[in-house]
Design a protein around this motif. Structure first.
Motif, PDB file in Angstrom:
ATOM      1  N   TRP A 187      77.019  19.744  -9.239  1.00 20.80           N
ATOM      2  CA  TRP A 187      77.412  21.045  -8.683  1.00 20.80           C
ATOM      3  C   TRP A 187      76.309  21.613  -7.793  1.00 20.80           C
ATOM      4  CZ3 TRP A 187      75.477  26.076 -10.005  1.00 20.80           C
ATOM      5  CH2 TRP A 187      76.210  27.130  -9.446  1.00 20.80           C
ATOM      6  N   ARG A 188      75.052  21.503  -8.264  1.00 25.47           N
ATOM      7  CA  ARG A 188      73.938  22.033  -7.470  1.00 25.47           C
ATOM      8  C   ARG A 188      73.826  21.295  -6.136  1.00 25.47           C
ATOM      9  NH1 ARG A 188      67.731  21.878  -9.468  1.00 25.47           N
ATOM     10  NH2 ARG A 188      68.199  19.643  -9.504  1.00 25.47           N
ATOM     11  N   THR A 189      73.986  19.988  -6.156  1.00 21.08           N
ATOM     12  CA  THR A 189      73.922  19.213  -4.920  1.00 21.08           C
ATOM     13  C   THR A 189      74.984  19.670  -3.922  1.00 21.08           C
ATOM     14  OG1 THR A 189      73.056  17.282  -6.091  1.00 21.08           O
ATOM     15  CG2 THR A 189      74.088  16.895  -3.944  1.00 21.08           C
ATOM     16  N   ARG A 190      76.201  19.918  -4.423  1.00 22.76           N
ATOM     17  CA  ARG A 190      77.279  20.356  -3.550  1.00 22.76           C
ATOM     18  C   ARG A 190      77.005  21.752  -2.981  1.00 22.76           C
ATOM     19  NH1 ARG A 190      79.438  19.454  -0.802  1.00 22.76           N
ATOM     20  NH2 ARG A 190      81.595  20.134  -0.986  1.00 22.76           N
ATOM     21  N   VAL A 191      76.423  22.628  -3.790  1.00 21.15           N
ATOM     22  CA  VAL A 191      76.107  23.974  -3.299  1.00 21.15           C
ATOM     23  C   VAL A 191      75.063  23.899  -2.191  1.00 21.15           C
ATOM     24  CG1 VAL A 191      75.022  26.171  -3.907  1.00 21.15           C
ATOM     25  CG2 VAL A 191      76.774  25.198  -5.393  1.00 21.15           C
TER      26      VAL A 191
ATOM     27  N   ASP B  95      82.660  23.687 -10.869  1.00 18.11           N
ATOM     28  CA  ASP B  95      81.935  24.941 -11.032  1.00 18.11           C
ATOM     29  C   ASP B  95      81.493  25.084 -12.488  1.00 18.11           C
ATOM     30  OD1 ASP B  95      84.590  25.635 -12.034  1.00 18.11           O
ATOM     31  OD2 ASP B  95      83.864  27.685 -12.018  1.00 18.11           O
ATOM     32  N   PRO B  96      80.528  25.957 -12.768  1.00 20.66           N
ATOM     33  CA  PRO B  96      79.984  26.091 -14.122  1.00 20.66           C
ATOM     34  C   PRO B  96      81.018  26.463 -15.172  1.00 20.66           C
ATOM     35  CG  PRO B  96      78.497  27.089 -12.543  1.00 20.66           C
ATOM     36  CD  PRO B  96      79.739  26.739 -11.788  1.00 20.66           C
ATOM     37  N   ASP B  97      82.000  27.289 -14.834  1.00 25.71           N
ATOM     38  CA  ASP B  97      83.030  27.654 -15.809  1.00 25.71           C
ATOM     39  C   ASP B  97      83.796  26.425 -16.287  1.00 25.71           C
ATOM     40  OD1 ASP B  97      82.459  30.307 -15.955  1.00 25.71           O
ATOM     41  OD2 ASP B  97      83.938  30.924 -14.473  1.00 25.71           O
ATOM     42  N   ALA B  98      84.137  25.547 -15.356  1.00 19.79           N
ATOM     43  CA  ALA B  98      84.840  24.325 -15.726  1.00 19.79           C
ATOM     44  C   ALA B  98      83.957  23.422 -16.576  1.00 19.79           C
ATOM     45  CB  ALA B  98      85.300  23.588 -14.475  1.00 19.79           C
ATOM     46  N   ILE B  99      82.670  23.338 -16.224  1.00 23.41           N
ATOM     47  CA  ILE B  99      81.736  22.499 -16.981  1.00 23.41           C
ATOM     48  C   ILE B  99      81.575  23.036 -18.396  1.00 23.41           C
ATOM     49  CG2 ILE B  99      79.351  21.676 -17.087  1.00 23.41           C
ATOM     50  CD1 ILE B  99      79.337  21.822 -14.009  1.00 23.41           C
ATOM     51  N   LEU B 100      81.546  24.354 -18.557  1.00 25.19           N
ATOM     52  CA  LEU B 100      81.466  24.970 -19.884  1.00 25.19           C
ATOM     53  C   LEU B 100      82.613  24.496 -20.770  1.00 25.19           C
ATOM     54  CD1 LEU B 100      80.625  27.135 -22.021  1.00 25.19           C
ATOM     55  CD2 LEU B 100      81.952  28.788 -20.675  1.00 25.19           C
ATOM     56  N   GLY B 101      83.831  24.564 -20.260  1.00 17.58           N
ATOM     57  CA  GLY B 101      84.984  24.144 -21.042  1.00 17.58           C
ATOM     58  C   GLY B 101      85.005  22.649 -21.294  1.00 17.58           C
ATOM     59  N   GLN B 102      84.638  21.853 -20.288  1.00 24.69           N
ATOM     60  CA  GLN B 102      84.667  20.403 -20.440  1.00 24.69           C
ATOM     61  C   GLN B 102      83.628  19.928 -21.455  1.00 24.69           C
ATOM     62  OE1 GLN B 102      84.059  19.281 -16.385  1.00 24.69           O
ATOM     63  NE2 GLN B 102      86.136  19.868 -15.755  1.00 24.69           N
ATOM     64  N   ALA B 103      82.440  20.535 -21.443  1.00 23.53           N
ATOM     65  CA  ALA B 103      81.409  20.146 -22.400  1.00 23.53           C
ATOM     66  C   ALA B 103      81.840  20.471 -23.830  1.00 23.53           C
ATOM     67  CB  ALA B 103      80.094  20.853 -22.072  1.00 23.53           C
ATOM     68  N   THR B 104      82.471  21.635 -24.023  1.00 29.46           N
ATOM     69  CA  THR B 104      82.942  22.018 -25.355  1.00 29.46           C
ATOM     70  C   THR B 104      84.040  21.079 -25.832  1.00 29.46           C
ATOM     71  OG1 THR B 104      82.471  24.327 -24.751  1.00 29.46           O
ATOM     72  CG2 THR B 104      83.743  23.956 -26.747  1.00 29.46           C
ATOM     73  N   GLU B 105      84.971  20.758 -24.963  1.00 33.67           N
ATOM     74  CA  GLU B 105      86.052  19.843 -25.330  1.00 33.67           C
ATOM     75  C   GLU B 105      85.515  18.444 -25.646  1.00 33.67           C
ATOM     76  OE1 GLU B 105      88.866  19.917 -22.183  1.00 33.67           O
ATOM     77  OE2 GLU B 105      89.526  21.977 -22.575  1.00 33.67           O
TER      78      GLU B 105
ATOM     79  N   GLY C  23      77.838  38.274 -17.872  1.00 33.55           N
ATOM     80  CA  GLY C  23      77.963  39.251 -16.800  1.00 33.55           C
ATOM     81  C   GLY C  23      78.952  38.797 -15.747  1.00 33.55           C
ATOM     82  N   GLU C  24      79.325  39.709 -14.883  1.00 34.19           N
ATOM     83  CA  GLU C  24      80.328  39.408 -13.872  1.00 34.19           C
ATOM     84  C   GLU C  24      79.789  38.466 -12.799  1.00 34.19           C
ATOM     85  OE1 GLU C  24      81.707  43.049 -12.278  1.00 34.19           O
ATOM     86  OE2 GLU C  24      82.654  43.732 -14.115  1.00 34.19           O
ATOM     87  N   LYS C  25      78.487  38.543 -12.519  1.00 35.58           N
ATOM     88  CA  LYS C  25      77.948  37.756 -11.418  1.00 35.58           C
ATOM     89  C   LYS C  25      77.752  36.297 -11.802  1.00 35.58           C
ATOM     90  CE  LYS C  25      75.590  41.578  -9.114  1.00 35.58           C
ATOM     91  NZ  LYS C  25      74.296  42.133  -8.688  1.00 35.58           N
ATOM     92  N   GLY C  26      77.286  36.039 -13.019  1.00 31.22           N
ATOM     93  CA  GLY C  26      77.058  34.668 -13.438  1.00 31.22           C
ATOM     94  C   GLY C  26      76.099  33.965 -12.488  1.00 31.22           C
ATOM     95  N   ILE C  27      76.508  32.815 -11.974  1.00 30.42           N
ATOM     96  CA  ILE C  27      75.667  32.060 -11.060  1.00 30.42           C
ATOM     97  C   ILE C  27      75.505  32.778  -9.734  1.00 30.42           C
ATOM     98  CG2 ILE C  27      77.549  30.726 -10.057  1.00 30.42           C
ATOM     99  CD1 ILE C  27      73.970  29.558 -10.809  1.00 30.42           C
ATOM    100  N   ALA C  28      76.369  33.748  -9.477  1.00 34.24           N
ATOM    101  CA  ALA C  28      76.309  34.450  -8.205  1.00 34.24           C
ATOM    102  C   ALA C  28      75.175  35.447  -8.150  1.00 34.24           C
ATOM    103  CB  ALA C  28      77.628  35.184  -7.962  1.00 34.24           C
ATOM    104  N   ALA C  29      74.319  35.463  -9.147  1.00 35.93           N
ATOM    105  CA  ALA C  29      73.205  36.404  -9.162  1.00 35.93           C
ATOM    106  C   ALA C  29      72.126  35.948  -8.187  1.00 35.93           C
ATOM    107  CB  ALA C  29      72.629  36.526 -10.572  1.00 35.93           C
TER     108      ALA C  29
END
Length: 385
Positions: free
Chosen positions: A66-70, A134-144, A216-222
């Protein structure tokens, strides 16, 4: 009905009455010793620790991608957009408007310009990349992934110790994996998370909501802190250009239409040269400022146990391992023969060897009562993409 049919019907009825009633099969539950259950619990903890580490490797690898793509999107889209002549002209208009409405507020123009640039960074960089990963998707995938590995290991443990799966399921139904109630729908056992579809489990959805709220609302957007130096430099340069631009406009108005158009065109050409000369420094500032800010946010997303991409996995592991910690540390009850032997040893004055409790530390904090959603300090470590 003729006589033959009547006889056949009577014989069928008599045959049915003569059929013996099947003897019910009584399933005798397998007796599992306390030491076996203790070993099972110990292996569940070990399985959780191993699954946590595998989920961590998966999450970090996904975050690297994800970081590389950003960074690619920033270099290919955002920086060229920011450095273009027409964008700089548009920013000049916005700075002029911000300055007029700022009044006596210090740094108001810079702050508003930074907010505008951050909005553009979202639209041109973060949102397009989020379509892919994106990080939200990675959060769910890691938990699953963690839950999937736990389900596989429970089957292995059942076969290894000869414990029927039904009896093991009864035991893991008492092991909490999510405890966010009341209401009870916000709670889930290890059995539930393994056998349910996580995306539809109310307790899991409540957990993800908690993590998002804590982040928080910003998350990675901080990255607004990273936008501030960029906006400050652009604002100062644009404001410095505004005074001679205003003077040139006044001269152009006095000189008449033809001459005025040439003067205005000449001033625009000078501004274009100034912007072109300033472009390398501006782009270098964007790379440095956004890079530092983004890397800090990235590290926080990877390492923060309460709000990062491993938050769901670590929370479940803390619940599961914490609930079993006391059980696996208890020594197995001594048999009668051991008690008699110890009494004899006492009588002859020999020291009694105390049972050694095996300590099994969970991979995460054992605070199973609630979620620790306090923020950890952001690291200032610089990570080169």
């Amino acid at each position: 009905m003729n006589l033959r049919s009547l006889i056949v019907a009577v014989l069928v009825i008599l045959a049915g009455c003569a059929t013996p009633t099947p003897v019910p099969v009584i399933v005798v539950p397998v007796v599992v010793s306390q030491s076996t259950w203790q070993q099972v619990d110990r292996e569940i903890v070990a399985a959780s620790q191993q699954a946590t580490e595998q989920a961590r490797v998966y999450a970090r690898g996904s975050m690297e991608h994800w970081r590389t793509r950003v960074y690619q999107q920033t270099e290919e889209v955002f920086i060229p957009w920011f450095s273009s002549y027409w964008t700089q002209e548009w920013l000049s208009m916005k700075v002029s408007w911000y300055t007029i409405n700022a009044g006596d507020e210090q740094d108001a123009t810079t702050q508003r310009l930074a907010a505008y640039l951050l909005e553009q960074y979202h639209r041109r960089v973060l949102e397009p990349v989020a379509v892919e990963i994106d990080p939200d998707a990675i959060l769910g995938q890691a938990t699953e992934f963690y839950v999937q590995l736990m389900g596989q290991q429970l089957d292995v443990i059942s076969k290894r110790h000869g414990v029927p799966m039904a009896q093991l399921n009864s035991r893991v139904q008492k092991i909490p994996a999510i405890s966010l109630g009341p209401p009870s729908t916000r709670d889930a056992s290890l059995y539930q998370v393994v056998h349910a579809e996580l995306s539809k489990l109310p307790a899991y959805l409540a957990l993800i909501e908690k993590i998002h709220t804590a982040g928080g609302e910003k998350g990675i957007a901080a990255t607004d802190a990273g936008m501030a130096p960029v906006a400050k430099r652009a604002s100062k340069r644009i404001q410095a250009e505004m005074a001679p631009r205003g003077a040139a406009s006044a001269v152009a108005a006095v000189a008449g239409k033809a001459a005025g158009a040439l003067i205005s065109l000449g001033v625009a050409g000078v501004r274009a040269i100034i912007q072109a000369n300033d472009r390398p420094d501006s782009e270098a500032l964007i790379r440095s400022s956004l890079g530092n800010s983004f890397d800090k946010a990235w590290v926080k997303l990877v390492n923060n146990p309460a709000t990062g991409v491993m938050a769901g996995t670590l929370y479940m592991a803390r619940q599961i391992e914490g609930s079993l910690a006391a059980t696996i540390e208890q020594p197995v009850e001594e048999s009668v023969e051991q008690s008699v032997e110890q009494s004899v040893e006492h009588s002859v004055g020999q020291p009694v060897e105390q049972p050694v409790e095996q300590q099994v530390e969970p991979s995460v904090d054992q605070n199973a009562g609630s979620v620790d959603f306090s923020h950890v300090d952001s690291t200032t470590q610089r990570i080169t993409p």
